[in-house]
Structures are given as structure tokens and as C-alpha cells.
Scaffold this active site. Sequence first.
Site, PDB file in Angstrom:
ATOM      1  N   LYS A 229      -1.669 -10.439 -15.333  1.00 49.39           N
ATOM      2  CA  LYS A 229      -0.974  -9.242 -15.816  1.00 49.39           C
ATOM      3  C   LYS A 229       0.425  -9.670 -16.284  1.00 49.39           C
ATOM      4  CE  LYS A 229      -1.327  -7.436 -11.749  1.00 49.39           C
ATOM      5  NZ  LYS A 229      -1.177  -6.559 -10.554  1.00 49.39           N
TER       6      LYS A 229
ATOM      7  N   PHE B 185      -5.444  -0.725  -8.203  1.00 46.75           N
ATOM      8  CA  PHE B 185      -4.203  -1.026  -7.491  1.00 46.75           C
ATOM      9  C   PHE B 185      -3.807  -2.482  -7.676  1.00 46.75           C
ATOM     10  CE2 PHE B 185      -5.880   2.584  -5.121  1.00 46.75           C
ATOM     11  CZ  PHE B 185      -4.750   3.324  -4.799  1.00 46.75           C
ATOM     12  N   ASP B 186      -2.506  -2.717  -7.741  1.00 48.72           N
ATOM     13  CA  ASP B 186      -1.970  -4.043  -7.492  1.00 48.72           C
ATOM     14  C   ASP B 186      -2.108  -4.280  -5.987  1.00 48.72           C
ATOM     15  OD1 ASP B 186      -0.362  -6.440  -7.842  1.00 48.72           O
ATOM     16  OD2 ASP B 186       1.301  -5.300  -7.009  1.00 48.72           O
ATOM     17  N   ALA B 187      -1.894  -5.525  -5.534  1.00 47.99           N
ATOM     18  CA  ALA B 187      -2.020  -5.823  -4.096  1.00 47.99           C
ATOM     19  C   ALA B 187      -0.659  -5.968  -3.413  1.00 47.99           C
ATOM     20  CB  ALA B 187      -2.856  -7.085  -3.898  1.00 47.99           C
TER      21      ALA B 187
END
Length: 227
Positions: free
Chosen positions: A150, A8-10
Site C-alpha cells: 500500500k 482493515f489495516d493491521a
Amino acid sequence: MNFKWILFDADETLFHFDAFKGLELMFSRFDVNFTQDDFAEYQLVNKPLWVDYQDGKISAQTLQHTRFKSWAEKLDVTTQTLNSAFLNAMADICQPLPGAKELLDFLKDKVQLGIITNGFTELQQVRLERTGFADHFSTLVISEQVGVAKPDPAIFHHAFEQMGHPDKSDILMVGDNPHSDILGGNNAGISTCWLNAKQETVPDGVKPCYQVNSLSELHSLLAPHIK
């Protein structure tokens, strides 16, 4: 769709990230009334810095220093002081997005979970602990620590190393940012799911495998395939 790892991204994927509210709280602690006009001015500096950071043109330290430079001069404090105060304020107002707890609780004992974030170290662990999510994740990769952000494949390869090099077909990346999260996952050769809450058009060159409007929708999508 039988994934063994979900990354997951945050920010705006698992957690609300209301920068204005965080800045408003932070500046109130310096006895400053931070307005929407102040925020608009801040964003004129901040937004291009994030693009440069994600494109590998500047470091995390340069971003953190530059975005608060004018305010540091006004308040006669260091940019580091303001940056830490901002991240502390963001931790104080942090809330999980709707459906985050239910989804993570469902996935916790069924698959391995990780986070890959372009956010900063000072906020990440505190936020995970305060929300009770720290024990859910076996991998936490923060761009500030890795030295690349990213969508650079290098940050994903760093994560894969931490994960013990699982088969890429077993990994799903979930994120709200089509450039950093989805294009990043595309570049790294893994499946991607775009959390497209605003139902925007897919940008050219970005190819999400799946799209959902909410974490609850992602929960429903994954549930039949994860036992």
C-alpha cells in the site's frame, strides 16, 4: 454506507505495534540492554526504509536485511535471525487495540472482513491466531507475499480478486496511515475511513470518506447501517 466488505489495516488499526517494546524484548534474549537511544538510532535507518518500501523502491527482504545490518554485525548473527527474533517478540507482546474485539465480533456475521497489511508474513497469522481473530477474516493480503505495498493499487486489486471482485461501492477500507491506507483506498476507488487517533490534519491529496478517533467510534458509526 451499507457496506458488504470491510478491509482493515493491521498495525495500529487492529493491533498495538510498540516497536521499542518489541526490540527491547528481542534484544534481551540476546543479553543486550536495548535503550531509547538505541531505538532512536534504529529509527534513523528504519523509517526511511519503510517510506522506500511503500513507494515500491525496495523489497520487503531489503528492508528486513538493512534495518538490522549493524546489529547483526555487532552480535555476529544473520540479519534474518534478528528479523525473525523481532517478529516473534512482537507476536509475544501483541495486544488488540481497545474496541477491536467488540467491533470484529459485531461485524463477523454481518459483513465480510479482510486485512490488507504492509506488515510481514511471519507475524500476521500468529498474531491473528493468538488474539482469536483468525476466524473473523475471509481475506488476508500481505504485501510481502504480493510483492507490492500500500498505497499501490495493485495490492488492492489482488485483494479484490481474492474477494471475488465485489462492487467497489460495497467496500470500506479502515486504517491509521493516511498515506498507505487512505490514499491507497482512494487510488483503488473504494471508500475509506481514517482511524485518526491523534486527531491530525488530513494531508494534502488524501481524501478519507470518514474519520474516527477510535474503534469504538467506528463501531458506533457502522452499527445503525449494518444489520
